[in-house]
Write an enzyme that holds these catalytic residues in place. Structure first.
Site, PDB file in Angstrom:
ATOM      1  N   VAL A 137       2.301  -1.863   4.598  1.00  0.00           N
ATOM      2  CA  VAL A 137       1.886  -0.346   4.304  1.00  0.00           C
ATOM      3  C   VAL A 137       3.383   0.474   4.428  1.00  0.00           C
ATOM      4  O   VAL A 137       4.067   0.110   5.393  1.00  0.00           O
ATOM      5  CB  VAL A 137       0.959   0.405   5.539  1.00  0.00           C
ATOM      6  CG1 VAL A 137       1.127   1.793   5.418  1.00  0.00           C
ATOM      7  CG2 VAL A 137      -0.391  -0.487   5.447  1.00  0.00           C
ATOM      8  N   CYS A 138       3.438   1.173   3.292  1.00  0.00           N
ATOM      9  CA  CYS A 138       4.867   2.024   3.115  1.00  0.00           C
ATOM     10  C   CYS A 138       5.179   3.020   4.196  1.00  0.00           C
ATOM     11  O   CYS A 138       4.166   3.851   4.668  1.00  0.00           O
ATOM     12  CB  CYS A 138       4.875   2.489   1.986  1.00  0.00           C
ATOM     13  SG  CYS A 138       6.181   3.917   1.772  1.00  0.00           S
ATOM     14  N   ILE A 139       6.128   2.743   4.957  1.00  0.00           N
ATOM     15  CA  ILE A 139       6.471   3.556   6.289  1.00  0.00           C
ATOM     16  C   ILE A 139       6.245   5.112   5.845  1.00  0.00           C
ATOM     17  O   ILE A 139       5.890   5.784   6.608  1.00  0.00           O
ATOM     18  CB  ILE A 139       7.677   3.271   6.922  1.00  0.00           C
ATOM     19  CG1 ILE A 139       7.854   3.721   8.315  1.00  0.00           C
ATOM     20  CG2 ILE A 139       8.964   3.427   6.309  1.00  0.00           C
ATOM     21  CD1 ILE A 139       8.735   3.185   9.112  1.00  0.00           C
ATOM     22  N   ALA A 178       2.989   6.188   5.100  1.00  0.00           N
ATOM     23  CA  ALA A 178       2.388   6.142   6.306  1.00  0.00           C
ATOM     24  C   ALA A 178       2.498   7.329   7.431  1.00  0.00           C
ATOM     25  O   ALA A 178       1.522   8.032   8.050  1.00  0.00           O
ATOM     26  CB  ALA A 178       2.398   4.751   6.995  1.00  0.00           C
ATOM     27  N   PHE A 187       0.980  -1.184  -0.156  1.00  0.00           N
ATOM     28  CA  PHE A 187       0.057  -0.024   0.087  1.00  0.00           C
ATOM     29  C   PHE A 187       0.832   0.983  -0.011  1.00  0.00           C
ATOM     30  O   PHE A 187       1.872   1.353   1.011  1.00  0.00           O
ATOM     31  CB  PHE A 187      -1.047  -0.060   1.187  1.00  0.00           C
ATOM     32  CG  PHE A 187      -2.023  -1.329   1.302  1.00  0.00           C
ATOM     33  CD1 PHE A 187      -3.288  -1.085   0.657  1.00  0.00           C
ATOM     34  CD2 PHE A 187      -1.829  -2.534   1.832  1.00  0.00           C
ATOM     35  CE1 PHE A 187      -4.247  -2.418   0.624  1.00  0.00           C
ATOM     36  CE2 PHE A 187      -2.488  -3.387   1.782  1.00  0.00           C
ATOM     37  CZ  PHE A 187      -3.720  -3.324   1.295  1.00  0.00           C
TER      38      PHE A 187
END
Lengths: 102, 130, 141
Positions: free
Chosen positions: B77-79, B82, B39
């Site tokens: 989820v991409c840090i 995010a 994501f």
């Protein structure tokens, strides 16, 4: 080697579908999803562009997206084929790569 | 076949997450392996457990979480994306001194390298976005 | 990177950029993927077509919109061994642009006595289609 191109924008809103169709190679497939399906309807100002692409590549629309927008098989440009999500998966595995035109 | 999925938009505004979910579900039911769903961009907003859509609407976060539980699916989820958009797990919450976290069950936060790795290790990468 | 990485052969990655910068975050976050991806030593190319050519335009000034001007990062791509920036000629022409309107982006060629060479490669639409068809992984932003 061939590519599955996906397009999710109406050609009446953005240039995405026109750009995709201008970059096709023989043997490629285009799968039109989401709002893109309005571009596969017959009798539109964009229909001739879709017809021209069909000579070169296969053109599909995602049936559930078509139905959601009040359309069916009879509404499509001649030669455009309908697949469901299962067929979407098969197209992905059949072609060597998938390129999304966003 | 080993597939990877990239989701670039959040739930509800765009159909991208719905399309990605339906595609991923169909691929799993056909017996394909989904190496990872990554994501990115606003797509990270699929990973908050704080959404409360109307009861007669689908709950995309719950659908993704249930699919992850059923198939042991990796939802990453991409840090960096995010952090910009306020999606936090407990570690990120503590690291940035925030007063809560919101990551949904089955989702994990990790680096962009996970997207590149998905491209390298899977045979096909399918992108959904705007 | 996972330790059980068994694919030793580099894959061809193409990052497709079709959107102008600043109006949406796609250009910036695409660049962030490119920078992270450079560490994986794959065969990386960038494609700029349609409004994506505006990502490379010279003279971007963003103080008036309160956003960071990230265009200098494209000039640093050579340091990450990202040296193939394909720009579509027809996309420039449709927008009244030429390659002279773009930033001067170079890399030092380690195979040619570190000579400075242009990273931007002007290609026709047909050539761009060939480049796209020659990839293992296409990432569109």
């Amino acid at each position: 080697m061939s590519t599955l191109h996906t397009v999710n924008k109406s050609p009446f809103d953005r240039s995405t579908m026109a750009s995709c169709l201008a970059h096709l190679k023989a043997g490629d497939a285009v799968l039109i999803i989401e709002d893109g399906v309005v571009g596969a309807r017959k009798g539109t100002a964009f229909a001739a562009t879709v017809t021209a692409a069909i000579g070169n590549a296969e053109v599909f629309v995602l049936g559930p997206d078509l139905a959601a927008r009040g359309m069916g098989e009879d509404d499509l440009v001649d030669g455009v084929k309908i697949v469901d999500y299962d067929g979407f998966v098969d197209l992905v595995t059949k072609h060597d790569r998938t390129q999304a035109w966003l | 076949m080993k597939l990877a999925v990239l989701v670039n938009e959040g739930p509800y505004t765009h159909q991208a997450s719905d399309s990605a979910y339906q595609f991923t579900k169909a691929a799993l039911e056909k017996g394909h392996e989904i190496f990872r769903v990554f994501f990115y961009h606003d797509g990270v907003n699929n990973g908050t457990r704080f959404t409360v859509p109307p009861q007669d609407d689908r709950n995309l976060q719950v659908l993704w979480s249930e699919l992850a539980a059923k198939y042991n699916l990796d939802l990453t989820v991409c840090i960096a994306a995010a952090q910009r958009r306020g999606i936090l797990d407990e570690g990120e919450m503590k690291r940035h001194g925030k007063d809560g976290n919101n990551i949904a069950p089955g989702f994990r936060i990790s680096g962009l390298g996970q997207l590149i790795e998905a491209g390298i290790k899977s045979e096909r990468l399918v992108t959904f976005g705007d | 990177m996972s330790e059980d990485m068994d694919d030793d052969v580099a894959k061809k990655f193409l990052y497709v950029n079709r959107k102008a910068p600043y109006g949406t975050i796609y250009a910036l976050e695409s660049l962030e993927v490119v920078l992270i991806g450079a560490a994986f030593e794959q065969d990386v190319s960038l494609a700029f077509l349609d409004d994506g050519v505006y990502q490379l335009i010279d003279g971007q000034k963003t103080t008036g919109i309160g956003m960071k001007n990230f265009s200098p990062t494209y000039k640093a791509l050579g340091d990450y061994e990202v040296t193939k920036l394909y720009v579509e000629k027809e996309s420039l022409e449709e927008r009244g642009l030429t390659v002279d309107d773009l930033m001067d982006i170079v890399y030092e060629d380690e195979d040619d006595d570190w000579e400075e060479k242009p990273s931007i490669r002007l290609v026709s639409r047909a050539e761009m289609a060939e480049i796209m068809a020659d990839q293992d992984v296409v990432l569109s932003f």
